[in-house]
Design a protein around this motif. Structure first.
Motif, PDB file in Angstrom:
ATOM      1  N   HIS A   1      96.061  83.487  28.339  1.00  0.00           N
ATOM      2  CA  HIS A   1      95.139  82.440  28.768  1.00  0.00           C
ATOM      3  C   HIS A   1      95.496  81.976  30.192  1.00  0.00           C
ATOM      4  O   HIS A   1      96.644  82.027  30.595  1.00  0.00           O
ATOM      5  N   ASP A  34      89.743  75.860  29.944  1.00  0.00           N
ATOM      6  CA  ASP A  34      90.985  75.115  29.704  1.00  0.00           C
ATOM      7  C   ASP A  34      90.760  73.599  29.847  1.00  0.00           C
ATOM      8  O   ASP A  34      91.701  72.849  30.068  1.00  0.00           O
ATOM      9  N   GLU A  81      97.647  77.836  20.883  1.00  0.00           N
ATOM     10  CA  GLU A  81      98.297  78.585  21.895  1.00  0.00           C
ATOM     11  C   GLU A  81      99.797  78.412  21.789  1.00  0.00           C
ATOM     12  O   GLU A  81     100.297  77.372  21.372  1.00  0.00           O
ATOM     13  N   HIS A 129      88.738  79.163  25.701  1.00  0.00           N
ATOM     14  CA  HIS A 129      89.917  78.290  25.656  1.00  0.00           C
ATOM     15  C   HIS A 129      89.542  76.916  26.193  1.00  0.00           C
ATOM     16  O   HIS A 129      89.398  76.724  27.394  1.00  0.00           O
ATOM     17  N   HIS A 183      90.166  72.605  25.237  1.00  0.00           N
ATOM     18  CA  HIS A 183      90.760  71.587  24.359  1.00  0.00           C
ATOM     19  C   HIS A 183      89.730  70.488  24.105  1.00  0.00           C
ATOM     20  O   HIS A 183      89.921  69.340  24.507  1.00  0.00           O
TER      21      HIS A 183
END
Ligand SMILES: [Zn+2]
Length: 256
Positions: A155, A205, A96, A7, A9
């Motif tokens: 997550h 994350d 998500e 996970h 971005h």
């Protein structure tokens, strides 16, 4: 040792100035694959275009609860768009998506949008990447309504051992990130130490969730080995063993 950031971005503009350099450093420290979630309908185009640049980056399609406020598509339109993008070969999950108590968007609206995602995931036979903040009971109730053949991942999991067990029982992996590097996150550290190793996947994350000691800085997938090291310490296991199992779990979850 190859790690997968489940996970991250990596498409966000925080990485625009030096994305290639960051990716090179990731590979140098053993982070060989990235899963990049969707956050809003308008972002999917650029996300999947970015994936063309690297075969080791994978995408997911979803509307993050923070972006639900800006969503103009009707539920039916959203479903069609999720199905359309979800059929793309580089799309490995729906998300998500989820529920967040810290935002103004009413719970009913968040639930309606999440329901569309869960229905799409069931239809696409894809796993779902879930964001949940202080709505565990509400989320667990919704997950029971749907038969999700591929399950999914909670997550940035934080919560008690009981909640961790509930999710795992329902076929959901737990995404383990920088939270466990903070001593004050005692409850989450305890539940992560006690959860079955088969239920855990690693995540940064990034650019959010900086690790302890890096507060205020941009987080990066290149720091994933530090989360791994902390997880191994918490579980009193060799780093290599935890690394191998976490990678296997992530490969199984997303069918990589
Ligand atoms: Zn995220």
């Amino acid at each position: 040792m190859e790690l997968i950031d489940s996970h991250c971005h990596f498409d966000f503009e925080q990485f625009s100035p030096d994305r290639a350099a960051v990716w090179k450093r990731c590979q140098e420290v053993g982070v060989g694959k990235l899963v990049i979630p969707g956050v809003s309908v308008s972002q999917w185009q650029s996300l999947f275009a970015l994936l063309q640049g690297c075969p080791d980056w994978y995408g997911a399609v979803g509307v993050h609860p923070w972006w639900v406020r800006d969503l103009d598509a009707s539920e039916e339109e959203l479903k069609q768009q999720l199905l359309q993008w979800g059929h793309g070969e580089r799309c490995i999950a729906v998300g998500e998506c989820g529920l967040d108590r810290a935002i103004d968007t009413p719970l009913e609206r968040q639930q309606a949008v999440l329901r569309v995602h869960l229905a799409a995931a069931a239809e696409l036979q894809l796993p779902v990447i879930l964001h949940v903040h202080r709505y565990h009971a509400e989320l667990l109730a919704m997950l029971k309504e749907f038969h999700l053949p591929r399950g999914g991942v909670i997550h940035a999991f934080s919560g008690s051992e009981e909640i961790a067990r509930e999710y795992w029982k329902q076929g959901f992996y737990l995404g383990i990130g920088g939270t466990i590097t903070y001593p004050r996150a005692a409850k989450t550290r305890r539940s992560v130490a006690a959860a079955p190793l088969e239920s855990l996947v690693l995540e940064s994350d990034a650019p959010d969730m900086p690790l302890n000691g890096r507060q205020g800085e941009r987080n990066s997938p290149e720091y994933l080995p530090e989360i791994l090291a902390e997880l191994a310490r918490l579980r009193e296991m060799p780093v290599e063993e935890v690394a191998v199992q976490a990678r296997r779990n992530t490969e199984r979850l997303f069918a990589l």
